[in-house]
Design a protein around this motif. Structure first.
Motif, mmCIF file in Angstrom:
data_model
loop_
_atom_site.group_PDB
_atom_site.id
_atom_site.type_symbol
_atom_site.label_atom_id
_atom_site.label_comp_id
_atom_site.label_asym_id
_atom_site.label_seq_id
_atom_site.Cartn_x
_atom_site.Cartn_y
_atom_site.Cartn_z
ATOM 1 N N ARG A 1 0.769 -1.318 -0.177
ATOM 2 C CA ARG A 1 0.033 -0.072 0.079
ATOM 3 C C ARG A 1 0.928 1.114 -0.072
ATOM 4 O O ARG A 1 1.674 1.529 0.807
ATOM 5 N N GLU B 1 0.581 4.087 0.712
ATOM 6 C CA GLU B 1 -0.307 5.224 1.484
ATOM 7 C C GLU B 1 0.668 5.958 2.525
ATOM 8 O O GLU B 1 1.464 5.385 3.265
ATOM 9 N N ARG C 1 -0.905 2.029 12.913
ATOM 10 C CA ARG C 1 -1.406 0.900 12.351
ATOM 11 C C ARG C 1 -1.380 0.588 10.965
ATOM 12 O O ARG C 1 -1.814 -0.386 10.314
ATOM 13 N N HIS C 2 -0.815 1.459 10.133
ATOM 14 C CA HIS C 2 -0.246 1.387 8.928
ATOM 15 C C HIS C 2 1.225 0.825 8.705
ATOM 16 O O HIS C 2 1.961 1.582 8.927
ATOM 17 N N ALA C 3 1.537 0.117 7.560
ATOM 18 C CA ALA C 3 2.797 -0.091 6.960
ATOM 19 C C ALA C 3 2.539 -0.148 5.500
ATOM 20 O O ALA C 3 1.450 -0.362 5.185
ATOM 21 N N PHE D 1 2.730 -5.350 4.141
ATOM 22 C CA PHE D 1 2.473 -6.069 5.399
ATOM 23 C C PHE D 1 1.690 -7.535 4.974
ATOM 24 O O PHE D 1 1.466 -7.516 3.863
ATOM 25 N N GLU E 1 -9.869 -1.195 13.740
ATOM 26 C CA GLU E 1 -10.258 -2.117 12.319
ATOM 27 C C GLU E 1 -9.420 -3.000 12.246
ATOM 28 O O GLU E 1 -8.310 -2.653 11.978
ATOM 29 N N ILE E 2 -9.770 -4.541 11.947
ATOM 30 C CA ILE E 2 -8.719 -5.484 11.780
ATOM 31 C C ILE E 2 -9.253 -6.219 10.388
ATOM 32 O O ILE E 2 -8.545 -6.958 9.864
ATOM 33 N N THR E 3 -10.298 -5.973 9.847
ATOM 34 C CA THR E 3 -10.905 -6.487 8.724
ATOM 35 C C THR E 3 -11.893 -5.823 8.100
ATOM 36 O O THR E 3 -12.934 -5.315 8.818
ATOM 37 N N THR E 4 -11.974 -6.227 6.756
ATOM 38 C CA THR E 4 -13.077 -5.705 5.974
ATOM 39 C C THR E 4 -13.440 -6.782 5.165
ATOM 40 O O THR E 4 -12.651 -7.543 4.405
ATOM 41 N N GLY F 1 -10.681 -9.307 4.046
ATOM 42 C CA GLY F 1 -9.320 -9.347 4.223
ATOM 43 C C GLY F 1 -8.732 -8.944 5.459
ATOM 44 O O GLY F 1 -9.442 -8.124 6.128
ATOM 45 N N ILE F 2 -7.734 -9.420 5.775
ATOM 46 C CA ILE F 2 -7.205 -9.099 7.385
ATOM 47 C C ILE F 2 -5.659 -8.581 7.515
ATOM 48 O O ILE F 2 -4.891 -9.440 6.491
ATOM 49 N N GLY F 3 -5.465 -7.854 8.189
ATOM 50 C CA GLY F 3 -3.860 -7.662 8.472
ATOM 51 C C GLY F 3 -3.363 -8.340 9.511
ATOM 52 O O GLY F 3 -3.802 -8.189 10.598
ATOM 53 N N ARG G 1 -1.544 -5.948 12.398
ATOM 54 C CA ARG G 1 -2.362 -5.487 13.156
ATOM 55 C C ARG G 1 -3.056 -6.098 14.127
ATOM 56 O O ARG G 1 -3.331 -5.726 15.504
ATOM 57 N N ILE H 1 2.333 -1.260 15.052
ATOM 58 C CA ILE H 1 2.489 -2.200 14.019
ATOM 59 C C ILE H 1 4.087 -2.566 13.768
ATOM 60 O O ILE H 1 4.455 -3.663 13.078
HETATM 61 P P1 ATP Z 1 -7.491 1.273 7.069
HETATM 62 O O1 ATP Z 1 -9.031 2.193 6.982
HETATM 63 O O2 ATP Z 1 -7.094 1.010 8.539
HETATM 64 O O3 ATP Z 1 -6.446 2.137 6.412
HETATM 65 P P2 ATP Z 1 -8.465 -0.122 5.170
HETATM 66 O O4 ATP Z 1 -9.938 0.173 5.104
HETATM 67 O O5 ATP Z 1 -7.686 0.451 3.991
HETATM 68 O O6 ATP Z 1 -7.678 0.271 6.401
HETATM 69 P P3 ATP Z 1 -8.632 -2.718 3.719
HETATM 70 O O7 ATP Z 1 -8.353 -2.287 2.329
HETATM 71 O O8 ATP Z 1 -10.039 -2.983 4.029
HETATM 72 O O9 ATP Z 1 -8.011 -1.803 4.944
HETATM 73 O O10 ATP Z 1 -7.826 -4.064 4.149
HETATM 74 C C1 ATP Z 1 -8.256 -4.978 5.132
HETATM 75 C C2 ATP Z 1 -7.283 -5.129 6.290
HETATM 76 O O11 ATP Z 1 -5.944 -4.957 5.934
HETATM 77 C C3 ATP Z 1 -7.614 -3.942 7.278
HETATM 78 O O12 ATP Z 1 -8.817 -4.288 8.123
HETATM 79 C C4 ATP Z 1 -6.359 -4.214 7.935
HETATM 80 O O13 ATP Z 1 -6.388 -5.095 9.188
HETATM 81 C C5 ATP Z 1 -5.174 -4.465 7.166
HETATM 82 N N1 ATP Z 1 -4.570 -3.174 6.466
HETATM 83 C C6 ATP Z 1 -5.057 -2.316 5.728
HETATM 84 N N2 ATP Z 1 -4.049 -1.368 5.317
HETATM 85 C C7 ATP Z 1 -3.047 -1.448 6.049
HETATM 86 C C8 ATP Z 1 -1.952 -0.969 6.186
HETATM 87 N N3 ATP Z 1 -1.309 -0.035 5.412
HETATM 88 N N4 ATP Z 1 -0.983 -1.749 7.154
HETATM 89 C C9 ATP Z 1 -1.300 -2.608 7.806
HETATM 90 N N5 ATP Z 1 -2.339 -3.511 7.814
HETATM 91 C C10 ATP Z 1 -3.447 -2.762 6.763
#
Ligand code: ATP
Length: 445
Positions: A220, A222, A228-230, A233, A368-371, A414-416, A419, A430
């Protein structure tokens, strides 16, 4: 018992027990601490299993002269007899007969392994020397727990007849949105690093695999500096066919978490309590859930508002974690039915309310850990939703093709991993849960 090469060791520290008192053993590991006095040298040896005190006396002249000058964190092999020692950790110590240095450490350590005075060295410096930071037993424990947690989740999915896939991470076009994607040189053209295995796990549904999971890298781009972001990951993704709604996905994922947490609690509960001062709570089933509308109503009653209409800010997620604890006595909470405006084009919309999706996020301890979601599997609707979101159809043409030759109703999540581990052990970031962290400003070691 692990099969080991007996040249350097006959036992590991975890094998030592009072039934071995009087036996001669050979151990190997790092010099955790060394305290030299004129007539006795105490050397604490550390291996994968833990610590043991070794005592070197002048009567073993060669060992004594080596111990006198050995530097902390050198790698050594120690031979000696196990004796009872009430004052020592574990009630045993080694009376050393021989000591060999396998690899001497520079005596000037860039960061300490044994931190003094309660305060850890600054994180940025520790990450520069991550391999030394990881020598601390409580850091090693993070990865022992991750290994078990991941194994338990795999076991769960395999028992539920999921197949493992490994999808490519080099993509011809930015997968979902185009933003947050790394572009890399690919021979004469550009390629993109996968932001998620989303499209390929859905391909497996069109391929008739019915249920799949994948553990793999996720990239990512970003520019986030949060805890909580890498930028890279390890993700866990799963996808399953013939579901009635997103609720089937939530059901299986909550059962997976409960069973993996049970394994962690059974095997590491005590060590986690000792090292991190927390109880591993095995979550009860089913997990509590609120629709987005219900969640927003509860939040506004508590005067917690945000600019993110239809989505949750980190502050709102934290508050919902608190609400779940108070109202349901639960660490987890599902928030369902996100508005279509904040979800990707492939999330299925509610039949009676097309502004709302059959989707969810899972929040653990306020993060948030999962979408997850049910996906739209009907070609025409999927194409219309993609158009509506302003997607370039030619960039997702291969993806759209998956739905033209028969594809069952399906959904997934999807899960990180990092996290989840961070939250499980209450780690500050993280970065501490990643073996080697990658962030905007960190590409080394
Ligand atoms: P966030 O809102 O926290 O940036 P996201 O909505 O972009 O997350 P998703 O694309 O839904 O995240 O990704 C599914 C899962 O992957 C998230 O719930 C989280 O556990 C993990 N995740 C997402 N982005 C990252 C990140 N940059 N670093 C670590 N884990 C991540």
């Amino acid at each position: 018992m692990v099969h080991m090469n007996t040249q350097y060791r006959t036992h590991m520290i975890g094998d030592l027990s009072s039934s071995l008192v009087g036996t001669s053993v050979r151990l190997a590991g790092w010099v955790h601490v060394v305290r030299a006095q004129s007539k006795i040298i105490f050397l604490v040896l550390r291996d994968y299993d833990g610590l043991v005190q070794c005592v070197v006396l002048p009567e073993h002249a060669e060992a004594f002269s080596v111990a006198k000058i050995v530097s902390q964190e050198s790698v050594v092999s120690v031979e000696g007899t196990i004796v009872e020692a009430k004052q020592a950790q574990g009630g045993l110590e080694i009376q050393v007969t021989s000591l060999e240095v396998l690899s001497a450490s520079n005596p000037e350590l860039p960061i300490p392994v044994v931190e003094r005075g309660g305060n850890e060295t600054d994180q940025a410096i520790r990450l520069d020397y991550r391999w030394i930071d990881l020598r601390k037993p409580e850091k090693l424990l993070v990865f022992k727990i991750w290994t078990l947690f991941e194994e338990a989740l795999r076991d769960f999915f395999i028992a539920e007849r999921f197949l493992q896939i490994h999808s490519p991470k080099l993509m011809s076009s930015p997968s979902e949105s185009g933003a947050e994607v790394f572009e890399v040189k690919y021979f004469e053209r550009s390629a993109y690093l996968a932001q998620s295995p989303q499209f390929y796990k859905q391909m497996a549904m069109a391929a008739g695999f019915e249920r799949v999971f994948e553990v793999g890298p996720v990239f990512r781009a970003e520019p986030s500096f949060t805890t909580r972001h890498a930028t890279e990951f390890t993700g866990l993704d799963f996808e399953m066919s013939f579901i009635a709604s997103h609720k089937d996905v939530m059901d299986i994922w909550s059962r997976a978490i409960a069973s993996a947490m049970q394994r962690v609690a059974d095997q590491y509960g005590e060590q986690i309590k000792q090292c991190y001062g927390i109880d591993v709570v095995v979550p009860s089933l089913p997990f509590p859930e609120l629709t987005m509308e219900e969640a927003k109503a509860l939040l506004s009653k508590r005067n917690i508002t945000s600019e993110r209409e239809g989505d949750l800010s980190p502050e709102e997620e934290r508050a919902l974690g608190g609400i779940s604890k108070e109202k349901y006595g639960h660490e987890f909470i599902f928030i369902t039915e996100y508005p279509a405006s904040v979800r990707p084009f492939y999330h299925m919309r509610k039949e009676d309310d097309p502004n709302s999706t059959l989707s969810f996020d899972l929040i653990w301890k306020g993060v948030e850990i999962t979408t997850g979601a049910q996906r739209e599997h009907r070609y025409d609707i999927l194409e219309a939703q993609a158009k509506e979101k302003g997607m370039k159809l030619d960039s997702i043409a291969h993806y759209l093709d998956f739905f033209r030759y028969g594809c069952p109703p399906h959904g997934g999540a999807g899960i990180g991993f990092g996290r989840m581990i961070m939250l499980m052990l209450n780690l500050e970031s993280i970065r501490e849960a990643s073996y080697v962290y990658r962030g905007v400003k960190r590409l080394t070691p």
